[in-house]
Motif scaffolding. Structure first.
Motif, PDB file in Angstrom:
ATOM      1  N   TYR A   1     -10.762  12.108   3.169  1.00 53.59           N
ATOM      2  CA  TYR A   1     -10.850  11.741   4.785  1.00 53.59           C
ATOM      3  C   TYR A   1      -9.674  12.354   5.508  1.00 53.59           C
TER       4      TYR A   1
ATOM      5  N   ASP B   1       0.380   4.519   0.996  1.00 50.09           N
ATOM      6  CA  ASP B   1      -0.135   5.576   1.646  1.00 50.09           C
ATOM      7  C   ASP B   1       0.775   5.874   2.858  1.00 50.09           C
TER       8      ASP B   1
ATOM      9  N   SER C   1      -6.758  13.661  -0.546  1.00 54.01           N
ATOM     10  CA  SER C   1      -7.880  12.493   0.139  1.00 54.01           C
ATOM     11  C   SER C   1      -9.148  13.292   0.858  1.00 54.01           C
TER      12      SER C   1
ATOM     13  N   ARG D   1       0.883  -1.237   0.118  1.00 55.35           N
ATOM     14  CA  ARG D   1      -0.013   0.048   0.106  1.00 55.35           C
ATOM     15  C   ARG D   1       0.789   1.342   0.066  1.00 55.35           C
TER      16      ARG D   1
ATOM     17  N   ARG E   1     -11.876   9.994  11.160  1.00 56.96           N
ATOM     18  CA  ARG E   1     -12.863   9.026  10.568  1.00 56.96           C
ATOM     19  C   ARG E   1     -12.729   7.825  11.585  1.00 56.96           C
ATOM     20  N   THR E   2     -11.566   7.794  12.402  1.00 56.66           N
ATOM     21  CA  THR E   2     -11.527   6.793  13.243  1.00 56.66           C
ATOM     22  C   THR E   2     -12.730   6.367  14.127  1.00 56.66           C
TER      23      THR E   2
ATOM     24  N   ILE F   1      -7.960  11.961   9.792  1.00 53.72           N
ATOM     25  CA  ILE F   1      -8.031  10.868  10.886  1.00 53.72           C
ATOM     26  C   ILE F   1      -9.269  10.921  11.978  1.00 53.72           C
TER      27      ILE F   1
ATOM     28  N   SER G   1      -0.252   7.504   9.689  1.00 55.98           N
ATOM     29  CA  SER G   1      -1.688   8.268   9.818  1.00 55.98           C
ATOM     30  C   SER G   1      -2.558   7.146   9.010  1.00 55.98           C
ATOM     31  N   ARG G   2      -2.491   6.327   8.271  1.00 55.93           N
ATOM     32  CA  ARG G   2      -3.128   5.717   7.337  1.00 55.93           C
ATOM     33  C   ARG G   2      -3.027   4.120   7.193  1.00 55.93           C
ATOM     34  N   LYS G   3      -1.738   3.586   7.200  1.00 59.01           N
ATOM     35  CA  LYS G   3      -1.631   2.055   7.136  1.00 59.01           C
ATOM     36  C   LYS G   3      -1.831   1.588   8.629  1.00 59.01           C
TER      37      LYS G   3
ATOM     38  N   SER H   1      -5.273   1.461   9.765  1.00 56.23           N
ATOM     39  CA  SER H   1      -6.192   0.604   8.662  1.00 56.23           C
ATOM     40  C   SER H   1      -5.845  -0.836   9.100  1.00 56.23           C
TER      41      SER H   1
ATOM     42  N   ARG I   1     -17.286   1.085   4.076  1.00 56.28           N
ATOM     43  CA  ARG I   1     -16.233   0.187   4.531  1.00 56.28           C
ATOM     44  C   ARG I   1     -16.249  -1.080   4.865  1.00 56.28           C
TER      45      ARG I   1
END
Ligand code: UDP
Ligand code: MG
Length: 345
Positions: free
Chosen positions: A209, A129, A207, A127, A213-214, A211, A133-135, A138, A179
């Motif tokens: 979105y 990203d 992007s 991935r 979105r957590t 953080i 902050s993303r991986k 996720s 999701r």
């Protein structure tokens, strides 16, 4: 004649990606035998995405633009596309070219050749990203969602997925539940497999979105677990909790009642407040469960939802010894056989 594949792309402020997106999807689809349409859903973009889509579509009959009245969010944009699909396979991907259009034939080929699979989910093994902050979030989310919903996947967040049509017809997206599509699809009977796909860093646009979105993902996870387990029996969820609270409450009050009968004053005892609180909370939960049951009945009996999905089988005698095939697979084959028969007339 319907196309065999419907590709659905949600678009929000992706002006700089659209030309490349449409051309690369077209190139990828030309490299394989199935006919297709691209349903490009503009989700109320503030830039000129909608205008550009219409320009592009004017010379491309396979491109079907859908322009939403305002920005409803990715789930609604996908649902708007799902409401319009005509193909027997449905493919989704993001508009930002983080997914590789050349991977689409790979997923389709899996569906074409493997009748034991209804949904192929992309897995961004490598991935591109930001790690922290993303991986990482996720990764945690994938674990949590897999365990909570019982559908084990490495990568829930990958937008690149392919489905047999009947699964899409059964899935209804609300809020940000895109999701959780694999869980929803599993609930609708899909047999799911994961295939590694390529992933690129975003080269244009930003992007949508952050953080924040957590928390929304955690709330949606609670919702998903509730929907999957208790959708048809909310009283068991609320009422169960209610009884666990009310029962000790009743015991406490009974005890205090006896104490009172024995002549002791109970007015100042903290236990009294605890007992009353537990009974009240418990009864409230039971009442909420009963209202939930009423809503469930209204929902299902008004035809809004299906209590179950089942596959029907028919005898297939087209070539070889007779065997049983799933009704929808049979119907799909008849659909594709038709044009050849028509042209021989
Ligand atoms: N998107 C959308 N509506 C929104 C937000 C996003 O249609 O309100 C689309 C966006 O254009 C993209 C996809 O959903 O095609 C995924 O969004 P994004 O790439 O921003 O998410 P990320 O890859 O950062 O998770
Ligand atoms: Mg993206």
């Amino acid at each position: 004649m319907f196309p065999a594949v419907s590709i659905v792309v949600p678009i929000y402020n992706e002006f700089d990606n659209l030309i490349a997106l449409v051309d690369r999807i077209d190139a990828a689809m030309r490299s394989q035998p199935l006919s297709y349409e691209l349903i490009a859903v503009d989700d109320g973009s503030k830039d000129d995405s909608a205008k550009r889509l219409l320009e592009l579509a004017a010379t491309r009959p396979w491109l079907r633009p859908v322009i939403l009245a305002r920005n409803y969010g990715q789930s609604s944009a996908l649902q708007a596309g799902f409401d319009r699909v005509q193909g027997r396979y449905v493919v989704t991907l993001d508009a930002d070219l983080q997914n590789e259009p050349d991977d689409i034939p790979l997923l389709l080929n899996r569906l074409e050749t493997d009748p034991s699979v209804d949904m192929v989910s992309g897995w961004r093994k490598d991935r591109q990203d930001a790690a922290i902050s993303r991986k990482l979030p996720s990764k945690i989310a994938n674990r949590l969602i897999s365990n909570a919903t019982g559908v084990q996947l490495h990568d829930y967040g990958c937008a690149l997925k392919a489905y047999r049509r009947h699964i899409i017809d059964r899935v209804h997206l609300y809020g940000e539940l895109h999701r959780f599509i694999p869980s929803l699809a599993r609930d609708a009977g899909a047999r799911i497999t994961e295939v590694p796909v390529r992933h690129h860093a975003r080269t244009a646009g930003v992007s949508k979105y952050g953080i924040d979105r957590t928390f929304r993902v955690i709330l949606d996870l609670i919702l998903m677990v509730f929907l999957m387990r208790y959708r048809q029996r909310p009283l068991h969820a609320f009422g169960g909790l209610g009884l666990w609270l009310a029962t000790p409450g009743f015991l406490i009050l009974a005890y205090l009642f006896i104490v009172k009968l024995m002549g002791e004053s109970i007015g100042g005892r903290p236990l009294l407040i605890i007992g009353v609180m537990l009974v009240l909370m418990g009864m409230t939960f039971v009442a909420a469960g009963l209202i939930g049951e009423l809503l469930t009945r209204i929902y299902y009996e008004s035809g809004g939802g299906r209590q179950y999905y089942a596959d029907d089988y028919v005898i297939d005698e087209t070539g070889g010894p007779p065997r049983m095939v799933r009704l929808d697979a049979h119907a799909a084959r008849e659909q594709t056989v038709q044009p050849a028969a028509a042209s021989s007339l």
